[in-house]
Write an enzyme that holds these catalytic residues in place. Structure first.
Site, short mmCIF file in Angstrom:
data_model
loop_
_atom_site.label_atom_id
_atom_site.label_comp_id
_atom_site.label_asym_id
_atom_site.label_seq_id
_atom_site.Cartn_x
_atom_site.Cartn_y
_atom_site.Cartn_z
N GLU A 318 0.82 -1.21 0.00
CA GLU A 318 0.00 0.00 0.00
C GLU A 318 0.86 1.27 0.00
OE1 GLU A 318 -3.42 1.94 2.94
OE2 GLU A 318 -2.02 0.43 3.70
N HIS A 319 1.69 1.42 1.01
CA HIS A 319 2.59 2.58 1.12
C HIS A 319 4.03 2.12 0.87
CE1 HIS A 319 -0.70 3.37 4.13
NE2 HIS A 319 -0.77 4.50 3.44
#
Length: 430
Positions: A318-319
């Site tokens: 995600e990040h």
């Protein structure tokens, strides 16, 4: 070849946990489908110890709650929403309707039409996720959604005033103090007191994410956004204090949140392990972050940037923070990620709270096929076509033959009818 210095939870263990979540969510969906408000209230009492006369907040209640919020908090929310609104508006401006004449007399086009209604989930639990109000409600409004409703849970029996203020300031048309998977199901399917929406969006825990997965098709969703993930890609130019700080900063979200370090430096790998232990001694949320790191943290040692890139794209996290000598290498070449944070001057917390990009992002490998929440998620790209009589004859003659190849004789007749009608009409009269 990559070397695993610290492994996280195995795929088999993760699958077992996912199966348990699926079973619980399936039963909740069935119950609310059959029993509506009564079932919603039952689960709200069970999970949040919350059973007000009405889950929807009145305008008077909203004004009263916002009046309790300190002015500095209101100002900070307004600043964050200004950044997110500006970037969302720029994204909306980049999406254009088109109309083009592809052949003489053949006009094709598309329009980008907002969904009519959306339900936004603003997580709560241990942390009041104020920023999620900006990311979902405000983005939907910039996209042009007419009706935007929003749910957030109470926190220990109390109304999360700052979150409610942010929901109102972002433009929510209806605000419900209702949490968890029961909120998602209620918004998606509707009850006696909640009109259903066309689309549900927002991050949440594993149960919220699974509810979205099971509801998809009966209602639209943004993406699968479950427990948060962080990957740090670092070389010898990075420092262990920053790497550890950023890994733990996301680990505090919850005990199931994965965090990973991919590094070309063995020294940094082991120094990060020591630094994580040191920081956990003083981190106020160490009770959660330590479990997340213990169960879901991993460190992968690679030979060079190319191998780091390959491993990062496999994870599809995600990040992704890039703390290397040349962050642009990953910007130019990486393909599977929710959001990139390039260089030590930025970090995931900026993206989560204030800088302007959206923090609702793909997890569980979904970055392989989708990006995060943005105005485009609330828009339906709908095509249209029109023909002149002469063009209908040209297209129809091709269409007749192509339909016959496939054996669709009814389709062929649709084309043939127009060829007969317009071919004669197109012949000039003497």
């Amino acid at each position: 070849m990559a070397t695993i210095i610290k492994p996280g939870k195995s795929a088999a263990e993760q699958h077992e946990a996912d199966e348990k979540v699926r079973a619980v969510v399936s039963e909740v969906i069935k119950d609310i489908t059959l029993n509506g408000d009564a079932a919603v209230r039952k689960y709200s009492e069970k999970f949040d110890n919350w059973s007000p006369e009405s889950f929807r907040l009145s305008d008077e209640e909203i004004r009263s709650i916002i009046a309790t919020v300190p002015q500095q908090v209101i100002d900070d929310i307004a600043f964050a929403q200004q950044q997110i609104r500006f970037f969302a508006q720029k994204q909306r401006e980049s999406i254009r309707d088109i109309e083009v004449e592809t052949l003489p007399g053949v006009i094709l086009g598309h329009k980008n039409i907002p969904v009519n209604s959306a339900g936004c989930y603003i997580p709560g639990g241990r942390y009041p996720m104020v920023a999620s109000a900006h990311m979902s409600i405000l983005t939907a409004k910039v996209a042009g959604v007419k009706r935007v409703i929003a749910c957030t849970p109470p926190i220990k029996g109390q109304m999360p005033a700052a979150t409610i203020a942010a929901m109102h300031m972002a433009g929510a048309d209806e605000i419900y103090l209702l949490g968890g998977m029961q909120a998602m199901v209620a918004m998606a399917l509707g009850t006696e007191t909640i009109e259903p929406v066309d689309m549900i969006v927002g991050p949440g825990n594993a149960y919220v994410a699974e509810a979205k997965r099971q509801l998809y098709g009966r209602v639209g969703i943004d993406l699968f956004a479950g427990p948060t993930e962080i990957l740090v890609i670092a070389d010898e130019t990075a420092d262990a204090e920053m790497v550890a700080c950023d890994l733990l900063g996301q680990a505090e979200h919850g005990p199931t949140s994965p965090g990973a370090l991919i590094t070309t430096s063995e020294e940094l790998a082991y120094e990060t392990l020591r630094e994580i232990d040191r920081q956990l001694e003083t981190l106020p949320t160490a009770d959660i972050a330590s479990v997340a790191w213990r169960d879901n943290g991993s460190i992968i040692l690679v030979a060079d940037e190319a191998e780091a890139l390959a491993e990062a794209d496999k994870l599809a996290y995600e990040h992704v923070e890039v703390l290397t000598r040349d962050p642009d290498y990953f910007l130019q070449n990486m393909t599977n990620y929710g959001a990139l944070f390039l260089g030590p001057e930025t970090n995931v917390a900026y993206g989560d709270k204030v800088i302007g990009t959206n923090h609702t992002l793909p997890t569980h490998g979904a970055a392989r096929y989708t990006g995060g929440l943005w105005v485009g998620k609330f828009l339906k790209n709908c095509t249209y076509q029109r023909c002149t009589p002469e063009a209908s004859v040209v297209i129809g003659e091709y269409g007749m033959r192509l339909c016959e190849i496939e054996g669709f004789m009814g389709h062929k007749e649709q084309a043939a009818l127009r060829v007969r009608r317009y071919k004669n009409a197109a012949i000039p009269q003497s």
